[in-house]
Write a protein that holds these residues in place. Structure first.
Motif, short mmCIF file in Angstrom:
data_model
loop_
_atom_site.label_atom_id
_atom_site.label_comp_id
_atom_site.label_asym_id
_atom_site.label_seq_id
_atom_site.Cartn_x
_atom_site.Cartn_y
_atom_site.Cartn_z
N MET A 274 1.02 -1.22 -0.07
CA MET A 274 0.11 -0.10 -0.03
C MET A 274 0.89 1.27 0.03
O MET A 274 1.82 1.26 0.83
CB MET A 274 -0.89 -0.16 1.37
N ILE A 275 0.51 2.29 -0.75
CA ILE A 275 1.00 3.47 -1.11
C ILE A 275 1.28 4.12 0.77
O ILE A 275 0.19 4.39 1.13
CB ILE A 275 0.76 4.37 -2.02
N PRO A 276 2.28 4.57 1.01
CA PRO A 276 2.65 5.23 2.47
C PRO A 276 1.45 6.50 2.52
O PRO A 276 0.75 6.70 3.67
CB PRO A 276 3.89 5.68 2.57
N GLU A 277 1.53 7.23 1.42
CA GLU A 277 0.58 8.47 1.57
C GLU A 277 -0.86 7.93 1.63
O GLU A 277 -1.67 8.57 2.64
CB GLU A 277 0.74 9.44 0.42
N PHE A 278 -1.26 7.06 0.98
CA PHE A 278 -2.64 6.69 1.15
C PHE A 278 -2.96 6.06 2.36
O PHE A 278 -4.10 6.07 2.83
CB PHE A 278 -2.93 5.67 -0.19
N HIS A 279 -2.06 5.16 2.85
CA HIS A 279 -2.22 4.43 4.24
C HIS A 279 -2.31 5.47 5.18
O HIS A 279 -3.37 5.57 6.20
CB HIS A 279 -1.14 3.57 4.38
N SER A 280 -1.59 6.42 5.27
CA SER A 280 -1.52 7.64 6.21
C SER A 280 -2.92 8.24 6.35
O SER A 280 -3.75 8.75 7.15
CB SER A 280 -0.50 8.73 6.29
N GLN A 281 -3.38 8.53 5.10
CA GLN A 281 -4.79 9.40 4.73
C GLN A 281 -5.86 8.55 5.60
O GLN A 281 -6.78 8.83 5.85
CB GLN A 281 -4.88 9.67 3.33
N MET A 282 -5.85 7.09 5.10
CA MET A 282 -6.90 6.42 5.69
C MET A 282 -6.86 6.09 7.20
O MET A 282 -7.82 6.05 7.68
CB MET A 282 -6.60 4.64 5.22
N ILE A 283 -5.51 6.14 7.67
CA ILE A 283 -5.52 6.25 9.26
C ILE A 283 -6.07 7.48 9.73
O ILE A 283 -6.74 7.50 10.60
CB ILE A 283 -4.13 6.15 9.66
N VAL A 284 -5.83 8.55 8.99
CA VAL A 284 -6.46 9.87 9.51
C VAL A 284 -7.89 10.08 9.32
O VAL A 284 -8.76 10.30 10.41
CB VAL A 284 -5.70 10.84 8.86
N TYR A 285 -8.29 9.28 8.45
CA TYR A 285 -9.83 9.29 8.08
C TYR A 285 -10.59 8.55 9.22
O TYR A 285 -11.50 8.74 9.77
CB TYR A 285 -9.88 9.02 6.82
N ARG A 286 -9.86 7.35 9.43
CA ARG A 286 -10.44 6.32 10.54
C ARG A 286 -10.36 6.93 11.84
O ARG A 286 -11.46 6.79 12.61
CB ARG A 286 -9.94 5.15 10.31
N MET A 287 -9.39 7.67 12.13
CA MET A 287 -9.36 8.21 13.45
C MET A 287 -10.33 9.37 13.66
O MET A 287 -10.85 9.58 14.63
CB MET A 287 -7.75 8.80 13.72
N GLU A 288 -10.48 10.22 12.56
CA GLU A 288 -11.48 11.23 12.67
C GLU A 288 -12.80 10.63 12.76
O GLU A 288 -13.99 11.20 13.89
CB GLU A 288 -11.81 12.10 11.47
N GLU A 289 -13.27 9.33 12.28
CA GLU A 289 -14.38 8.62 12.52
C GLU A 289 -14.64 8.29 13.96
O GLU A 289 -15.72 8.41 14.49
CB GLU A 289 -14.49 7.37 11.68
N LEU A 290 -13.69 7.62 14.40
CA LEU A 290 -13.60 7.20 15.81
C LEU A 290 -13.74 8.29 16.67
O LEU A 290 -14.23 7.82 17.91
CB LEU A 290 -12.51 6.17 16.01
N HIS A 291 -13.26 9.50 16.56
CA HIS A 291 -13.16 10.57 17.60
C HIS A 291 -14.71 10.98 17.36
O HIS A 291 -15.14 11.20 18.55
CB HIS A 291 -12.30 11.57 17.08
N ALA A 292 -15.23 11.06 16.29
CA ALA A 292 -16.74 11.51 16.04
C ALA A 292 -17.63 10.33 16.76
O ALA A 292 -18.59 10.90 17.74
CB ALA A 292 -17.00 11.69 14.85
N LYS A 293 -17.57 9.27 16.89
CA LYS A 293 -18.13 8.24 17.59
C LYS A 293 -18.09 8.38 19.09
O LYS A 293 -18.86 8.25 19.79
CB LYS A 293 -17.86 6.78 17.03
N ALA A 294 -16.79 8.62 19.47
CA ALA A 294 -16.56 8.84 20.97
C ALA A 294 -17.08 10.01 21.40
O ALA A 294 -17.74 10.09 22.38
CB ALA A 294 -14.99 8.87 21.03
#
Length: 53
Positions: free
Chosen positions: A1-21
């Motif tokens: 997986m491309i490192p930039e894409f992977h880091s963007q996915m992590i940031v997006y998922r982290m934002e989702e989890l913060h919103a749920k929390a």
């Protein structure tokens, strides 16, 4: 997986989890506040069926 894409996915998922929390925290705080408030007692007026208390 491309490192930039992977880091963007992590940031997006982290934002989702913060919103749920945040949503969960708001619900929990509202439930705790509801438990602290005394329950409203139903008051019947003399003409309870005609004029609500």
């Amino acid at each position: 997986m491309i490192p930039e894409f992977h880091s963007q996915m992590i940031v997006y998922r982290m934002e989702e989890l913060h919103a749920k929390a945040d949503n969960y925290r708001l619900v929990r705080e509202a439930q705790e506040a509801d438990k602290k408030l005394p329950k409203a007692k139903r008051r019947w007026s003399l003409f309870g069926k005609i004029i609500p208390a």
